[in-house]
Design a protein around this motif. Structure first.
Motif, PDB file in Angstrom:
ATOM      1  N   THR A   2      38.980  31.161  50.030  1.00  0.00           N
ATOM      2  CA  THR A   2      39.708  31.859  48.978  1.00  0.00           C
ATOM      3  C   THR A   2      39.523  33.358  49.159  1.00  0.00           C
ATOM      4  N   ARG A  17      42.659  34.269  45.176  1.00  0.00           N
ATOM      5  CA  ARG A  17      42.218  34.184  43.788  1.00  0.00           C
ATOM      6  C   ARG A  17      42.813  35.358  43.021  1.00  0.00           C
ATOM      7  N   GLN A  22      44.048  30.322  41.095  1.00  0.00           N
ATOM      8  CA  GLN A  22      44.270  30.377  42.539  1.00  0.00           C
ATOM      9  C   GLN A  22      45.747  30.211  42.859  1.00  0.00           C
ATOM     10  N   THR A  54      41.757  42.693  42.663  1.00  0.00           N
ATOM     11  CA  THR A  54      42.230  41.327  42.494  1.00  0.00           C
ATOM     12  C   THR A  54      43.752  41.319  42.571  1.00  0.00           C
TER      13      THR A  54
END
Length: 58
Positions: A2, A17, A22, A54
């Motif tokens: 991930t 992620r 996810q 992110t």
């Protein structure tokens, strides 16, 4: 594996992620700064961009 944003360039079929779960990468655009991905839990397709380490939805 991930991946989180900026960990390394993403490619199709990578699992990344985001803030809300996810995603499976479907397509990479703009040198990795915009991706089209499918949310693993809901199967909804989103465009994602890297922000603050992110991936977030547009």
């Amino acid at each position: 594996m991930t991946l989180i944003a900026a960990a390394r360039p993403v490619k199709a079929d990578d699992v990344i992620r985001g803030r809300d779960g996810q995603y499976v990468v479907l397509r990479v655009r703009e040198h990795g700064n915009l991706i089209k991905a499918r949310h693993s839990a809901t199967n909804t397709i989103w465009h994602l961009v890297p922000r603050a380490g992110t991936w977030v939805r547009l």
